[in-house]
Design an enzyme around this catalytic site. Structure first.
Site, PDB file in Angstrom:
ATOM      1  N   GLU A 105      43.325  34.049  28.615  1.00 36.83           N
ATOM      2  CA  GLU A 105      41.898  33.817  28.366  1.00 36.83           C
ATOM      3  C   GLU A 105      41.472  34.463  27.049  1.00 36.83           C
ATOM      4  O   GLU A 105      40.661  33.897  26.296  1.00 36.83           O
ATOM      5  CB  GLU A 105      41.075  34.360  29.535  1.00 36.83           C
ATOM      6  CG  GLU A 105      41.262  33.522  30.804  1.00 36.83           C
ATOM      7  CD  GLU A 105      40.547  34.091  32.011  1.00 36.83           C
ATOM      8  OE1 GLU A 105      39.763  33.358  32.640  1.00 36.83           O
ATOM      9  OE2 GLU A 105      40.790  35.279  32.330  1.00 36.83           O
ATOM     10  N   GLU A 125      45.856  33.832  38.726  1.00 37.08           N
ATOM     11  CA  GLU A 125      44.839  34.453  39.588  1.00 37.08           C
ATOM     12  C   GLU A 125      44.823  33.884  41.003  1.00 37.08           C
ATOM     13  O   GLU A 125      44.501  34.589  41.965  1.00 37.08           O
ATOM     14  CB  GLU A 125      43.450  34.301  38.954  1.00 37.08           C
ATOM     15  CG  GLU A 125      43.210  35.179  37.741  1.00 37.08           C
ATOM     16  CD  GLU A 125      43.757  34.593  36.447  1.00 37.08           C
ATOM     17  OE1 GLU A 125      43.551  35.204  35.378  1.00 37.08           O
ATOM     18  OE2 GLU A 125      44.394  33.525  36.493  1.00 37.08           O
TER      19      GLU A 125
END
Length: 697
Positions: A105, A125
């Site tokens: 990210e 995640e």
């Protein structure tokens, strides 16, 4: 310092330096922010390169800060990405190694990205019950396309950078390096230093020719597989938002979903398992820098199902194995089974022929103990009988070289007694593999009273090499897993006497989430194995109560799937468990004989009698120091006994249920005249924690 800053020919280089994976902890985030500010203020700096030290760009969040105020302290990751996007000077991510989670990210927030080949890239995640929370579901579809991005996000699996670079139309990487990555990145940064306006991933378009149909297709595909896990469906929802909502609104929704998932019991359980697996490798009184013994060759004594499975673990890891048996026919059968297992993987496309040939070439066999003299680690996998173990270990003691590790695969027997059969008890350790040994992740490492620290440390390292989850146990009958499962099985037997059928008990615990109920599990393992152990128990602990139903079943010759009949009936060539009229009649006859009138038993009682039996015995193991920590017990049950992952293991489940409530339930079970009231006396640790309002964790 967890970051480094220097300037090279007008290019500022900010290097993440937070080993082992450059986790984005508070100090690292602050260091990046300070570096950006410094570069902005320096008129001689034309562009900025952000890279990582060692073998990682960034593995994402710093797990040591999970749950602490530092995890969200400013600058948090969202703020950091905003700072990068707002930079007046181009920021180039030089992706040198592992790029996962928040690390990816962060890279997506940079204006440009240069990558080395062979770098694992992932948004994992979902594996801890979450979705990416810093723009991963909004930015990745814009640079990879919806389908490739969603596959990565829903699976959480890493993909190599060169595979991603080869995707048609991808905008994730602006350049791939074929040499020194940093030099490539510096050269690229110099090329684009004057380019304006600076490109932002958030401004890239995202679309799909049949978005509604595609997302519904993916939802249908994960519905059954992920029915107990909310995160995969939320991943789909958030990526779908990237198509139908403005970027800023999609980001708000992503964060709201992330925060909501953080509070779910499933995510809490997955995060618990994540940390528990890492904690299990740490032994408080054995330093992490303990010198290890060299292990280059393995010997396995016993070529049966367990011995062959154990051997495969080491062959898979590229270690030569010599396998010993008493008779040539047994060796031939063992080798044939190993080959058959590999050929099955070949047919499924999980193994290539050259790898199969390499592994089989590492395997040798012998009938002579003398041929084991050059092995560094010798693992006994013979019949579970102390006299048989004595003969084997005395023979190993005679032939094994000094410093060789002597390991026993015993599942219940006294390791200290086994060690006493040798003149080198310091070299003896338990390595309890679970069947099938080449598949099951758990390895119970049993530490005897004389086991040397370097032997323990070496076996833990070897376990990691063969991709096992290693949990240390002290010495007791059954160690952690089997000592606890005995109480679980005892309760299952009492439930039959009180009115349940095997299928009702199995159905209730499987609906709770277990992979298999106690009676199906016993049929798979072989009911005669439990019968053999109970006979020894009757002699050693005559006061211990068991339901006689399991013994009566074995007296009928119903040993399980291998005989075509156990608690269930089995048809030739099939493993479907079919209710058995003969078994029902046996149970009813036994109830009549002992004078019990059957009653209706709710599924909730079935589940909690079985699960809390595990919890209470687990608390006793902690009291006695057999298990080092409650999370170790959870890892044993998650990786070796089919406890549902989304419930986090028996001790974690008890914490979530409330230990006060657990004790109250146990008091109700103790009042049952047909149960074992003495067993339901709470273990001292459990009683104390419940009274103090605390948890195992």
């Amino acid at each position: 310092m967890s970051t480094r800053y220097d300037v090279r020919d007008g290019i500022a280089v900010i290097t993440l330096d937070n080993p082992p994976v450059n986790g984005l902890g508070f100090a690292t985030r602050r260091g990046i922010a300070d570096g950006l500010e410094k570069a902005q203020a320096d008129g001689s700096v034309k562009a900025i390169v952000l890279t990582g030290s060692g073998k990682a760009f960034s593995g994402g969040a710093d797990i040591t800060e999970f749950g602490s105020p530092k995890a969200t302290a400013e600058p948090n990751l969202l703020t950091l990405i905003e700072l990068i996007e707002a930079s007046s000077k181009p920021v180039v991510a030089a992706i040198n190694g592992v790029c996962m989670g928040g690390g990816l990210e962060l890279a997506l927030g940079c204006h440009y990205r240069v990558a080395a080949p062979g770098v694992p890239v992932a948004l994992p995640e979902v594996k801890i019950g979450l979705i990416p929370g810093a723009g991963g579901t909004q930015r990745l579809p814009r640079v990879l396309g919806v389908e490739a991005a969603l596959n990565m996000i829903v699976s959480g699996e890493p993909v190599q950078s060169d595979q991603l670079a080869a995707l048609q139309g991808q905008k994730l990487f602006d350049r791939m390096s074929d040499g020194d990555l940093l030099l490539t990145a510096l050269g690229f940064a110099a090329e684009i230093a004057a380019q304006r306006p600076l490109p932002l991933v958030r401004e890239l378009p995202v679309s799909h020719p049949n978005a509604d149909g595609y997302f519904q297709f993916v939802r249908n595909g994960i519905a059954a597989k992920a029915r107990n896990f909310p995160a995969p469906a939320k991943c789909i929802e958030s990526v779908a938002n990237a198509l139908k909502l403005p970027f800023d609104e999609g980001m708000k929704r992503e964060l709201a979903i992330f925060i909501g998932l953080m509070m779910t019991p499933e995510s809490k359980a997955l995060r618990h398992a994540f940390f528990a697996e890492r904690a299990a490798s740490k032994i408080p009184d054995v330093p992490s820098d303990t010198p290890l013994r060299e292990v280059r060759k393995i010997a396995v004594i016993g070529a049966g199902t367990m011995g062959g499975g154990i051997a495969m673990n080491f062959l898979n890891a590229g270690l030569p194995v010599v396998m010993l048996e008493a008779k040539q026919e047994a060796l031939d059968r063992g080798v044939a089974t190993i080959r058959r297992n590999y050929e099955a993987q070949l047919r499924k496309g999980k193994l290539k022929q050259d790898r199969l040939d390499q592994r089989m070439a590492l395997l040798s066999t012998t009938l002579n103990y003398g041929d084991l003299s050059d092995a560094d680690m010798l693992i006994e996998a013979v019949f579970e009988d102390i006299e048989v173990k004595r003969q084997v270990f005395q023979a190993l003691d005679e032939v094994a070289k000094p410093g060789a590790i002597l390991a026993s695969n015993t599942s219940t027997l006294d390791l200290n007694r086994i060690a006493s059969f040798t003149k080198r008890p310091q070299d003896v350790i338990g390595t309890h593999f679970f069947s099938p040994a080449n598949v099951m992740k758990l390895l119970e490492v049993v530490r005897g009273k004389n086991t040397a620290d370097d032997v323990l440390a070496t076996v833990m390292a070897i376990g990691k090499k063969i991709r096992k989850t290693c949990v240390v146990s002290g010495v007791c009958d059954g160690f952690i897993g089997n000592r606890m499962i005995e109480q679980y099985i005892r309760q299952a037997g009492f439930l039959l006497e009180e009115g349940c059928t095997p299928q009702q008990v199995d159905r209730a615990i499987e609906q709770f989430g277990f992979a298999m109920g106690p009676f199906r599990m016993s049929d798979l393992a072989g009911n005669d194995i439990g019968w053999y152990i109970r006979k020894r128990r009757y002699q050693e602990q005559p006061e211990l109560r068991y339901s006689r139903t399991a013994d009566l079943l074995c007296e009928m010759g119903r040993f399980g799937q291998k005989t075509g009949a156990g608690w269930y009936d089995y048809q030739p060539g099939r493993r479907d468990a079919l209710p058995s009229k003969l078994v029902d009649e046996m149970i009813e006859g036994h109830r009549t004989e002992i004078g019990i009138a059957p009653r209706k038993i709710a599924d909730d009682e079935i589940v909690h009698r079985l699960v809390f039996a595990l919890v209470n015995e687990g608390a006793r193991l902690l009291d006695e120091g057999i298990a080092l920590r409650a999370s170790d017990i959870d890892m044993v049950y998650l990786t070796g006994y089919g406890f549902p992952l989304y419930r986090g293991g028996p001790m974690h489940y008890a914490d979530g249920y409330g230990l006060y409530r657990v004790v109250k339930a146990m008091q109700r079970f103790a009042a049952n005249p047909h149960d074992d009231a003495a067993f339901w006396t709470p273990a001292p640790l459990l009683a104390r924690l419940a009274a103090e309002g605390k948890t195992f964790s």
